[in-house]
Scaffold this active site. Sequence first.
Site, PDB file in Angstrom:
ATOM      1  N   HIS A 233     -40.472  -0.451  27.057  1.00 28.67           N
ATOM      2  CA  HIS A 233     -41.128  -0.991  25.845  1.00 28.67           C
ATOM      3  C   HIS A 233     -42.571  -1.359  26.227  1.00 28.67           C
ATOM      4  CE1 HIS A 233     -41.579  -2.877  22.038  1.00 28.67           C
ATOM      5  NE2 HIS A 233     -40.761  -3.904  22.138  1.00 28.67           N
ATOM      6  N   HIS A 272     -41.198   8.580  22.343  1.00 36.86           N
ATOM      7  CA  HIS A 272     -40.956   7.423  21.485  1.00 36.86           C
ATOM      8  C   HIS A 272     -39.663   7.648  20.717  1.00 36.86           C
ATOM      9  CE1 HIS A 272     -41.690   4.197  18.622  1.00 36.86           C
ATOM     10  NE2 HIS A 272     -42.543   3.739  19.519  1.00 36.86           N
ATOM     11  N   ASP A 326     -49.182   3.261  24.592  1.00 46.13           N
ATOM     12  CA  ASP A 326     -49.406   2.750  25.947  1.00 46.13           C
ATOM     13  C   ASP A 326     -50.212   3.694  26.820  1.00 46.13           C
ATOM     14  OD1 ASP A 326     -48.147   0.369  25.579  1.00 46.13           O
ATOM     15  OD2 ASP A 326     -46.198   1.064  26.263  1.00 46.13           O
TER      16      ASP A 326
HETATM   17  N1  CMC Z   1     -41.260  11.736  29.950  1.00 43.32           N
HETATM   18  C1  CMC Z   1     -40.439  12.792  30.111  1.00 43.32           C
HETATM   19  N2  CMC Z   1     -39.348  13.021  29.337  1.00 43.32           N
HETATM   20  C2  CMC Z   1     -39.101  12.136  28.369  1.00 43.32           C
HETATM   21  C3  CMC Z   1     -39.913  11.020  28.142  1.00 43.32           C
HETATM   22  C4  CMC Z   1     -41.023  10.844  28.979  1.00 43.32           C
HETATM   23  N3  CMC Z   1     -41.821   9.777  28.831  1.00 43.32           N
HETATM   24  N4  CMC Z   1     -39.414  10.298  27.123  1.00 43.32           N
HETATM   25  C5  CMC Z   1     -38.318  10.950  26.725  1.00 43.32           C
HETATM   26  N5  CMC Z   1     -38.111  12.060  27.467  1.00 43.32           N
HETATM   27  C6  CMC Z   1     -37.016  13.018  27.342  1.00 43.32           C
HETATM   28  C7  CMC Z   1     -35.761  12.447  27.989  1.00 43.32           C
HETATM   29  O1  CMC Z   1     -35.679  12.757  29.329  1.00 43.32           O
HETATM   30  C8  CMC Z   1     -34.683  13.062  27.145  1.00 43.32           C
HETATM   31  O2  CMC Z   1     -34.541  14.400  27.562  1.00 43.32           O
HETATM   32  P1  CMC Z   1     -33.090  15.140  27.541  1.00 43.32           P
HETATM   33  O3  CMC Z   1     -32.679  15.147  26.096  1.00 43.32           O
HETATM   34  O4  CMC Z   1     -33.379  16.472  28.128  1.00 43.32           O
HETATM   35  O5  CMC Z   1     -32.198  14.279  28.395  1.00 43.32           O
HETATM   36  C9  CMC Z   1     -35.292  13.107  25.729  1.00 43.32           C
HETATM   37  O6  CMC Z   1     -36.708  13.158  25.943  1.00 43.32           O
HETATM   38  C10 CMC Z   1     -34.952  11.880  24.894  1.00 43.32           C
HETATM   39  O7  CMC Z   1     -35.313  10.710  25.640  1.00 43.32           O
HETATM   40  P2  CMC Z   1     -34.631   9.297  25.494  1.00 43.32           P
HETATM   41  O8  CMC Z   1     -34.994   8.477  26.671  1.00 43.32           O
HETATM   42  O9  CMC Z   1     -33.179   9.463  25.181  1.00 43.32           O
HETATM   43  O10 CMC Z   1     -35.345   8.758  24.200  1.00 43.32           O
HETATM   44  P3  CMC Z   1     -35.241   7.283  23.620  1.00 43.32           P
HETATM   45  O11 CMC Z   1     -35.542   7.390  22.183  1.00 43.32           O
HETATM   46  O12 CMC Z   1     -33.969   6.645  24.038  1.00 43.32           O
HETATM   47  O13 CMC Z   1     -36.416   6.513  24.397  1.00 43.32           O
HETATM   48  C11 CMC Z   1     -38.562   5.848  25.104  1.00 43.32           C
HETATM   49  C12 CMC Z   1     -37.717   6.327  23.915  1.00 43.32           C
HETATM   50  C13 CMC Z   1     -39.920   5.378  24.576  1.00 43.32           C
HETATM   51  C14 CMC Z   1     -37.867   4.660  25.774  1.00 43.32           C
HETATM   52  C15 CMC Z   1     -38.747   7.018  26.098  1.00 43.32           C
HETATM   53  O14 CMC Z   1     -39.465   8.058  25.477  1.00 43.32           O
HETATM   54  C16 CMC Z   1     -39.413   6.584  27.386  1.00 43.32           C
HETATM   55  O15 CMC Z   1     -38.736   6.103  28.288  1.00 43.32           O
HETATM   56  N6  CMC Z   1     -40.771   6.754  27.478  1.00 43.32           N
HETATM   57  C17 CMC Z   1     -41.490   6.268  28.658  1.00 43.32           C
HETATM   58  C18 CMC Z   1     -41.729   4.761  28.506  1.00 43.32           C
HETATM   59  C19 CMC Z   1     -42.798   4.438  27.491  1.00 43.32           C
HETATM   60  O16 CMC Z   1     -43.861   5.049  27.474  1.00 43.32           O
HETATM   61  N7  CMC Z   1     -42.521   3.413  26.655  1.00 43.32           N
HETATM   62  C20 CMC Z   1     -43.473   2.924  25.667  1.00 43.32           C
HETATM   63  C21 CMC Z   1     -43.011   3.200  24.263  1.00 43.32           C
HETATM   64  S1  CMC Z   1     -44.324   2.981  23.053  1.00 43.32           S
HETATM   65  C22 CMC Z   1     -44.664   1.294  23.121  1.00 43.32           C
HETATM   66  C23 CMC Z   1     -43.557   0.500  22.560  1.00 43.32           C
HETATM   67  O17 CMC Z   1     -43.363   0.472  21.359  1.00 43.32           O
HETATM   68  O18 CMC Z   1     -42.869  -0.181  23.355  1.00 43.32           O
END
Ligand code: CMC
Length: 389
Positions: A233, A272, A326
């Site tokens: 987050h 996201h 971010d």
């Molecule tokens: N880099 C590479 N692959 C990614 C990323 C990333 N940053 N984010 C998601 N994916 C892939 C993930 O590996 C998965 O792939 P697969 O389906 O092949 O297993 C797919 O995309 C779905 O990912 P998820 O983690 O299940 O998605 P989620 O909706 O549960 O998580 C998230 C959203 C923001 C936590 C995630 O995208 C992430 O961990 N991003 C990096 C951390 C980040 O930048 N967070 C800040 C978010 S914006 C500020 C805020 O509001 O907090």
Amino acid sequence: MSAGIKLVAKPGEVEFPKGMEGMISRESTKSFVNGAEGFLCYNGIPIQQLAENSTFEEVCYLLMYDALPKETELAAFNQRLLQYREIPDFTYETIYGMPAYTTHPMAALRTAVSTLSLFDESSEEDTPSALERAGINLIAKLPTIVAAVARSRQGLEPVHPRADMPLATNFLYMYTGEEPSPLYAKVMDIILLLHADHGCNASTFTAIAATSSLSDMYSSVVAGICSLKGPLHGGANERVMRMLNEIGTVDNAEPYILNAIARKKKIMGFGHRVYKAYDPRAAILHGYAKDVTRQAGTEKWLQMAEIIERVMIDKLGKKGIYPNVDFFSGTVMASMGIDPSLFTPIFAMGRVPGWVSHILEQRADNRIYRPRFIYTGPMDVDYVPMDER
Ligand code: CMC
């Protein structure tokens, strides 16, 4: 199964989205995110228009009272914010008493914000006006706390707030001890404004769940801070800068990211839950990153960031992975000389009006949050005495 005990649903019987994806928690007038189109508005006003024309203080008013203020209303609101800027001596002493090398600034923020309730006579008063006052107190005081945390970590005396500057300018002044350039003051205001609210995100949900038991404003905002702290987050911005430092050179950006993608590593600042298109906040900050890196002479970071962005969109754009807020906020803030460990506390300074507004909205029509788990443990197990285990 014991008589009288019935499972509401058995595992496999009910479909439910992991991470509560897409679930509705309640109605809200505050902000709307259209993830497919990369659209965000506060009370109906597109974020681009607010970034172009508004200020953080005005956005705080908009979120709290659901309307843009008239001139006199904004002046009165600003006056209240100004009057609450200074923090209690005990809060300064708490911050300066923390061990600098083991205390993460978000842990310091969490602890320091907790102390504020001890000096608010009406912190336990459960009325709309006491809750509103506490909310304004928190919006006004978080920058003073974050600046004091930053200075204590550098072994510097705190710089007390001034009453002749907007909130963002005053924050940079308290952080550095010097009045910031107009560009940096403007960009800090934009950063706070862009972080002010964002639908039912994890920290806002946490803050609402806390207040739904009729817990006080301070406790509920501390709950929000606790949730924001995590790297998935608000903690991602700090890690973006760590990654840029690890990459080191512009030439290394592409091979580093390709290697990380091949190893299925998550790249911080991308992806996201809601946005499957470009996060509009990232697009706005990308524009400011150009001006700030030019003024600071840190164009190298922006060049690296732009290479990472290109490679990520090329490889993962089809999966809906684009830069989020971010990604560029880290480049911008680091160029302004802000220590990366302060990035998430600054996110909290920006998000506090969102938490406060949602807490007030929840309280206006409250029902305690009480979802359920699907119980997957065993049933009908007899207690085994210690000597028979
Ligand atoms: N880099 C590479 N692959 C990614 C990323 C990333 N940053 N984010 C998601 N994916 C892939 C993930 O590996 C998965 O792939 P697969 O389906 O092949 O297993 C797919 O995309 C779905 O990912 P998820 O983690 O299940 O998605 P989620 O909706 O549960 O998580 C998230 C959203 C923001 C936590 C995630 O995208 C992430 O961990 N991003 C990096 C951390 C980040 O930048 N967070 C800040 C978010 S914006 C500020 C805020 O509001 O907090």
